[in-house]
Design an enzyme around this catalytic site. Structure first.
Site, PDB file in Angstrom:
ATOM      1  N   SER A 161       0.881  -1.145   0.068  1.00 50.78           N
ATOM      2  CA  SER A 161      -0.048  -0.123   0.018  1.00 50.78           C
ATOM      3  C   SER A 161       0.954   1.179  -0.117  1.00 50.78           C
ATOM      4  O   SER A 161       1.973   1.374   0.513  1.00 50.78           O
ATOM      5  CB  SER A 161      -0.863   0.048   1.227  1.00 50.78           C
ATOM      6  OG  SER A 161      -1.878  -1.150   1.397  1.00 50.78           O
TER       7      SER A 161
HETATM    8  N1  SAH Z   1      -1.384  -3.633   3.407  1.00 48.57           N
HETATM    9  C1  SAH Z   1      -0.717  -4.289   2.448  1.00 48.57           C
HETATM   10  C2  SAH Z   1      -1.598  -4.481   1.280  1.00 48.57           C
HETATM   11  C3  SAH Z   1      -1.458  -5.610   0.454  1.00 48.57           C
HETATM   12  S1  SAH Z   1      -2.698  -5.503  -0.741  1.00 48.57           S
HETATM   13  C4  SAH Z   1       0.562  -3.998   2.222  1.00 48.57           C
HETATM   14  O1  SAH Z   1       0.912  -2.905   2.407  1.00 48.57           O
HETATM   15  O2  SAH Z   1       1.389  -4.932   1.596  1.00 48.57           O
HETATM   16  C5  SAH Z   1      -4.206  -6.235  -0.128  1.00 48.57           C
HETATM   17  C6  SAH Z   1      -3.825  -7.652   0.049  1.00 48.57           C
HETATM   18  O3  SAH Z   1      -5.082  -8.323   0.516  1.00 48.57           O
HETATM   19  C7  SAH Z   1      -3.197  -8.686  -0.945  1.00 48.57           C
HETATM   20  O4  SAH Z   1      -1.987  -9.330  -0.777  1.00 48.57           O
HETATM   21  C8  SAH Z   1      -4.450  -9.713  -1.155  1.00 48.57           C
HETATM   22  O5  SAH Z   1      -4.060 -10.964  -1.374  1.00 48.57           O
HETATM   23  C9  SAH Z   1      -5.239  -9.630   0.205  1.00 48.57           C
HETATM   24  N2  SAH Z   1      -6.571 -10.134   0.077  1.00 48.57           N
HETATM   25  C10 SAH Z   1      -7.535  -9.731  -0.576  1.00 48.57           C
HETATM   26  N3  SAH Z   1      -8.778 -10.353  -0.408  1.00 48.57           N
HETATM   27  C11 SAH Z   1      -8.402 -11.107   0.934  1.00 48.57           C
HETATM   28  C12 SAH Z   1      -9.425 -11.715   1.782  1.00 48.57           C
HETATM   29  N4  SAH Z   1     -10.642 -12.012   1.654  1.00 48.57           N
HETATM   30  N5  SAH Z   1      -8.718 -12.235   2.824  1.00 48.57           N
HETATM   31  C13 SAH Z   1      -7.304 -12.044   3.103  1.00 48.57           C
HETATM   32  N6  SAH Z   1      -6.696 -11.204   2.258  1.00 48.57           N
HETATM   33  C14 SAH Z   1      -7.213 -10.620   1.241  1.00 48.57           C
END
Ligand code: SAH
Length: 216
Positions: free
Chosen positions: A65
């Site tokens: 993010s």
């Molecule tokens: N805060 C994280 C954001 C990653 S992007 C960072 O800074 O790295 C969002 C993430 O949500 C992705 O890795 C995706 O695989 C995950 N995601 C999407 N739907 C989800 C769900 N239902 N449960 C758990 N993770 C999920």
């Protein structure tokens, strides 16, 4: 313990100065983001951009993010040091580390097993003992309630059952998008068993929230 190179230290300090200029006012959030080495949560090839205010690829079609979005969402949780926090969609683990700096205990859920595993290794190597990453895509499988919940992927429809995982007086932040791809970041404060106060705290684009292989 991680020792940042001078180059990364300066880049991180510039990022934090810019966050402050963009309106992030919580000293504790700025301090936490000064501590967490964002460069460690991405591939070496992208490290030179680690402190740009942008999201960056982390593999598997996902992104780490944007720092100002992390700061805005985390700041809105008003953490004081002892809260129990749930993060859904922990990806690289970067935001989980920022949360771990500010809260008592962090449980994070990530649907992609490789990311869950990799982020846990990074968090362990940095010495974070108050975070655990669970591999899964359904928060209903977590048998616990939390003081704060932060969702890092964008939902199309607000999952109302998530409020049941929040303690009374607890805060939930979640990106919701009922139409296009630019999400509204919504903040809920739970009042009593079923009541809540709701406000919009910003806008940003997130990767989709996926459950049972479906965008929901
Ligand atoms: N805060 C994280 C954001 C990653 S992007 C960072 O800074 O790295 C969002 C993430 O949500 C992705 O890795 C995706 O695989 C995950 N995601 C999407 N739907 C989800 C769900 N239902 N449960 C758990 N993770 C999920």
């Amino acid at each position: 313990m991680y020792h940042s190179s001078d180059r990364m230290f300066n880049a991180r300090r510039n990022m934090v100065i810019k966050l402050e200029q963009k309106g992030i006012s919580s000293g504790s959030v700025l301090e936490a983001m000064m501590k967490v080495p964002r460069d460690q949560f991405m591939s070496e090839a992208l490290c030179y951009r680690a402190y740009d205010d942008t999201s960056l690829p982390i593999g598997f079609g996902q992104t780490i993010s944007t720092p100002s979005v992390v700061a805005t969402m985390v700041q809105s949780l008003r953490l004081t040091g002892d809260e129990k926090v749930l993060e859904i969609g922990s990806g690289s683990g970067y935001q989980a580390a920022v949360l771990a700096e500010l809260a008592g205990e962090v449980t994070a859920m990530e649907r992609i097993p490789e990311l869950a595993e990799r982020s846990m290794l990074v968090l362990n190597s940095l010495g974070y003992v108050n975070v655990k990453i669970i591999n899964g895509d359904d928060f209903n499988h977590i048998d616990d309630v939390f003081d704060r919940i932060i969702v890092s992927a964008g939902v199309r429809i607000f999952p109302a059952d998530l409020l049941a995982k929040l303690n009374d007086g607890g805060i939930l932040v979640i990106p919701v998008d009922e139409s296009g791809s630019n999400h509204q970041i919504k903040r809920f404060v739970k009042k009593g068993e079923t009541g809540f106060f709701e406000e919009i705290i910003g806008r940003a684009t997130f990767v989709p929230y996926i459950m049972n292989e479906k965008i929901v």
